[in-house]
Design a protein around this motif. Structure first.
Motif, mmCIF file in Angstrom:
data_model
loop_
_atom_site.group_PDB
_atom_site.id
_atom_site.type_symbol
_atom_site.label_atom_id
_atom_site.label_comp_id
_atom_site.label_asym_id
_atom_site.label_seq_id
_atom_site.Cartn_x
_atom_site.Cartn_y
_atom_site.Cartn_z
ATOM 1 N N ALA A 28 38.401 34.895 36.811
ATOM 2 C CA ALA A 28 38.469 35.745 38.005
ATOM 3 C C ALA A 28 37.626 36.997 37.804
ATOM 4 O O ALA A 28 37.419 37.447 36.672
ATOM 5 N N LEU A 29 37.150 37.541 38.920
ATOM 6 C CA LEU A 29 36.495 38.853 38.897
ATOM 7 C C LEU A 29 37.397 39.799 39.677
ATOM 8 O O LEU A 29 37.784 39.497 40.813
ATOM 9 N N TYR A 30 37.731 40.931 39.056
ATOM 10 C CA TYR A 30 38.695 41.876 39.636
ATOM 11 C C TYR A 30 37.895 43.105 40.075
ATOM 12 O O TYR A 30 37.324 43.817 39.245
ATOM 13 N N PRO A 31 37.813 43.366 41.386
ATOM 14 C CA PRO A 31 36.990 44.489 41.883
ATOM 15 C C PRO A 31 37.462 45.846 41.367
ATOM 16 O O PRO A 31 38.512 45.949 40.717
ATOM 17 N N PHE A 32 36.683 46.861 41.700
ATOM 18 C CA PHE A 32 36.947 48.222 41.197
ATOM 19 C C PHE A 32 37.004 49.204 42.351
ATOM 20 O O PHE A 32 36.236 49.121 43.304
ATOM 21 N N LYS A 33 37.942 50.155 42.238
ATOM 22 C CA LYS A 33 37.951 51.295 43.165
ATOM 23 C C LYS A 33 38.320 52.537 42.365
ATOM 24 O O LYS A 33 39.295 52.511 41.592
ATOM 25 N N GLU A 34 37.561 53.590 42.574
ATOM 26 C CA GLU A 34 37.809 54.856 41.864
ATOM 27 C C GLU A 34 39.270 55.281 42.031
ATOM 28 O O GLU A 34 39.784 55.290 43.158
ATOM 29 N N GLY A 35 39.940 55.583 40.947
ATOM 30 C CA GLY A 35 41.307 56.093 41.024
ATOM 31 C C GLY A 35 42.379 55.012 41.118
ATOM 32 O O GLY A 35 43.561 55.325 41.158
ATOM 33 N N ARG A 36 41.967 53.754 41.191
ATOM 34 C CA ARG A 36 42.952 52.669 41.282
ATOM 35 C C ARG A 36 42.896 51.829 40.009
ATOM 36 O O ARG A 36 41.813 51.453 39.566
ATOM 37 N N LYS A 37 44.060 51.520 39.441
ATOM 38 C CA LYS A 37 44.066 50.776 38.170
ATOM 39 C C LYS A 37 44.279 49.284 38.400
ATOM 40 O O LYS A 37 44.947 48.887 39.352
ATOM 41 N N HIS A 38 43.723 48.486 37.504
ATOM 42 C CA HIS A 38 43.933 47.044 37.568
ATOM 43 C C HIS A 38 45.361 46.701 37.147
ATOM 44 O O HIS A 38 45.889 47.285 36.200
ATOM 45 N N SER A 39 45.956 45.755 37.832
ATOM 46 C CA SER A 39 47.382 45.457 37.653
ATOM 47 C C SER A 39 47.628 44.330 36.640
ATOM 48 O O SER A 39 47.132 43.210 36.806
ATOM 49 N N ARG A 40 48.403 44.647 35.611
ATOM 50 C CA ARG A 40 48.768 43.653 34.591
ATOM 51 C C ARG A 40 49.545 42.493 35.239
ATOM 52 O O ARG A 40 49.374 41.338 34.894
ATOM 53 N N ARG A 41 50.403 42.826 36.191
ATOM 54 C CA ARG A 41 51.207 41.800 36.860
ATOM 55 C C ARG A 41 50.305 40.788 37.587
ATOM 56 O O ARG A 41 50.533 39.583 37.534
ATOM 57 N N GLU A 42 49.269 41.303 38.258
ATOM 58 C CA GLU A 42 48.358 40.377 38.954
ATOM 59 C C GLU A 42 47.610 39.505 37.947
ATOM 60 O O GLU A 42 47.327 38.339 38.211
ATOM 61 N N LEU A 43 47.286 40.083 36.792
ATOM 62 C CA LEU A 43 46.591 39.288 35.770
ATOM 63 C C LEU A 43 47.508 38.186 35.250
ATOM 64 O O LEU A 43 47.075 37.050 35.013
ATOM 65 N N ALA A 44 48.794 38.519 35.068
ATOM 66 C CA ALA A 44 49.749 37.510 34.604
ATOM 67 C C ALA A 44 49.855 36.370 35.631
ATOM 68 O O ALA A 44 49.942 35.193 35.284
ATOM 69 N N ARG A 45 49.825 36.750 36.893
ATOM 70 C CA ARG A 45 49.868 35.751 37.965
ATOM 71 C C ARG A 45 48.642 34.830 37.892
ATOM 72 O O ARG A 45 48.741 33.619 38.059
ATOM 73 N N LEU A 46 47.479 35.432 37.614
ATOM 74 C CA LEU A 46 46.253 34.635 37.504
ATOM 75 C C LEU A 46 46.319 33.691 36.301
ATOM 76 O O LEU A 46 45.876 32.540 36.378
ATOM 77 N N ALA A 47 46.870 34.194 35.186
ATOM 78 C CA ALA A 47 47.007 33.340 33.996
ATOM 79 C C ALA A 47 47.897 32.145 34.340
ATOM 80 O O ALA A 47 47.593 30.998 33.977
ATOM 81 N N ALA A 48 48.978 32.403 35.064
ATOM 82 C CA ALA A 48 49.886 31.317 35.450
ATOM 83 C C ALA A 48 49.199 30.336 36.398
ATOM 84 O O ALA A 48 49.593 29.177 36.499
ATOM 85 N N ALA A 49 48.174 30.789 37.091
ATOM 86 C CA ALA A 49 47.437 29.923 38.021
ATOM 87 C C ALA A 49 46.282 29.190 37.329
ATOM 88 O O ALA A 49 45.478 28.540 37.994
ATOM 89 N N GLY A 50 46.198 29.331 36.013
ATOM 90 C CA GLY A 50 45.202 28.567 35.260
ATOM 91 C C GLY A 50 43.924 29.312 34.928
ATOM 92 O O GLY A 50 43.020 28.751 34.318
#
Ligand SMILES: O=C(O)CCC(=O)N[C@@H](CCC(=O)O)C(=O)O
Ligand SMILES: [Zn+2]
Length: 335
Positions: free
Chosen positions: A163-185
Motif C-alpha cells: 500500500a501507499l499511504y498519502p501524506f498531509k502536514e500535521g497528520r500522522k499515519h495510523s498504526r491501526r490502519e496499517l494493522a488492518r492492511l496487514a490483515a488484508a494481505g
C-alpha cells in the motif's frame, strides 16, 4: 441479482440504466450516480457509521481490482453480502477500461488535488467528476471515512501486494490502519512524506478519509488474473462491509514499512534511466549507483543505505514521476 449490481457490464457497454435506484430484499439501496459510480446504502437500523469508498480502474488496464469490486457488488446486489456500511463504488476511467489501456490521453492519477484545473480533455473532466463524487460521498458529518484505491502495477515486484499511504502536514499515519492492511494481505506500506496528486492523496488530504493506494500484483487483461491472489483482501473487505471485522490489534504482523527518500522526476526528453527494462519493484540499489541522468548534467546517484526502487518508468511525460527511491522506515512516527 439487481441489474444495477452489474456496474462493470453497464460501464463496458457505456450504458445508462433507465432505473437509477434499486433495493434488495434485505433493504439495501443501490443508486446509480453516473458512469462507473454506484452508491450502496444499508438499512438505517444496521448502519455502522462508516463510509467506504472503493475505487478501481483509475488505470484502465488494471483489471484484477475491477473484477474484485464487481464481485463484491454482485454479492451485495444478490443479497449474499449484507452491508452495514455506506459504500461508493467507482470505476475511475471508463473509456480507458473499455480500451484496456492505462489511460487515453493523460494519466488520471496525476490530475487530482487541483491538477485537473490546469489541464483539459476528457480525463481532466473525469478527475474533476471523481473528486465531486468523493466530496459528496464523504460530506456526512460524524462518520468514519475510508478509501481504498485499487491498482495493479506495470512490472513484477519483489513484494507482491503493498500500500501507499498519502501524506498531509500535521497528520500522522495510523498504526491501526496499517494493522488492518496487514490483515488484508498487504506485505508492505510506503509512507509518503509529501503532498501528491493521486486520487488517494486527494481523499486523504482534502476529505479527511483514511486513504490508500493498494498495489495488488501485475496488470493483466480481463479474465487473465488467476495469478493475482486477492482472497485475503476480499475476505477483509467483506468483513468491513458486513461490520464483522474482528477488533484490529495494533500488531503489524511483519508488515514492512518504507518511506520515500526521493522521487525521480523526468524533466526532459533527454532523461535516461539506467535500469534494466524488466527490473522488479522493490529491487535494491547499491550506494553510488548512477540511477538516472537528465539534461543540464543532472545526475541521480544513490546515496541512501538500503535504497530500493519502485515504479521506474522512463516513458512518463516530462515533469512527472519516473520512479520512487525508497528506504526502510522504523515506524517511529506512527500514532
Ligand atoms: O507500475 C507502475 O509503474 C505504476 C503503478 C501505479 O499505477 N501506481 C500508482 C500509485 C499511486 C500512488 O502513488 O499512490 C500510480 O502510479 O498512479
Ligand atoms: Zn494504477
Amino acid at each position: 441479482m439487481l441489474a444495477l449490481g452489474k456496474l462493470l457490464d453497464l460501464t463496458l457497454a457505456d450504458h445508462e440504466p433507465a432505473e437509477k435506484t434499486q433495493v434488495t430484499v434485505g433493504g439495501v439501496r443501490l443508486r446509480w450516480l453516473g458512469e462507473g459510480a454506484l452508491e450502496v446504502r444499508p438499512p438505517e437500523a444496521q448502519d455502522k457509521q462508516l463510509d467506504l469508498l472503493l475505487s478501481a480502474g483509475i488505470h484502465g488496464n488494471e483489471t484484477a481490482p475491477i473484477e474484485l469490486l464487481e464481485k463484491l457488488l454482485h454479492g451485495i446486489a444478490s443479497g449474499k453480502i449484507k452491508p452495514q456500511v455506506r459504500i461508493l463504488f467507482l470505476f475511475g476511467n471508463p473509456e480507458a477500461i473499455r480500451r484496456g489501456e492505462r489511460f487515453v490521453e493523460q494519466d488520471i492519477n496525476r490530475l487530482f488535488n487541483g491538477r485537473h484545473e490546469l489541464s483539459s480533455g476528457d480525463e481532466a473532466l473525469r478527475a474533476a467528476e471523481l473528486e465531486q463524487f468523493a466530496r459528496v460521498f464523504f460530506s456526512l458529518p460524524g462518520r468514519a471515512r475510508l478509501h481504498y484505491d485499487l491498482h495493479t502495477a506495470i512490472r513484477g515486484s519483489k513484494i507482491e501486494q503493498f500500500a501507499l499511504y498519502p501524506f498531509k502536514e500535521g497528520r500522522k499515519h495510523s498504526r491501526r490502519e496499517l494493522a488492518r492492511l496487514a490483515a488484508a494481505g498487504m506485505e508492505a506500506v510506503l509512507l509518503q512524506s509529501k503532498s501528491s496528486i493521486t486520487f488517494s492523496a486527494f481523499t486523504y488530504e482534502q476529505l479527511e478519509a483514511e486513504a490508500f493506494t493498494l498495489e495488488l500484483g501485475k496488470a493483466r487483461p480481463f479474465g487473465q488474473n488467476e495469478q493475482v491472489n486477492l482472497s485475503r483482501l476480499e475476505a477483509r473487505l467483506v468483513q468491513i462491509i458486513e461490520g464483522t471485522e474482528p477488533e484490529t490489534q495494533d500488531a503489524l504482523d511483519g508488515l514492512k514499512l518504507f518511506s520515500v527518500s526521493r522521487e525521480i522526476i523526468k524533466h526532459s526528453d533527454s532523461f535516461h534511466l539506467h535500469l534494466p527494462a524488466d527490473i522488479e519493484n522493490f529491487s535494491e540499489l547499491s550506494k553510488g549507483y548512477l540511477l538516472a541522468e537528465d539534461l543540464a548534467e543532472t545526475r541521480w546517484v544513490v546515496e541512501e543505505e538500503g535504497a530500493r526502487i519502485i515504479f521506474p518508468n522512463p516513458k512518463v511525460k516530462n515533469g512527472l514521476r519516473a520512479g520512487i527511491l525508497i528506504v526502510p522506515d522504523s515506524g517511529q512516527h506512527l500514532v
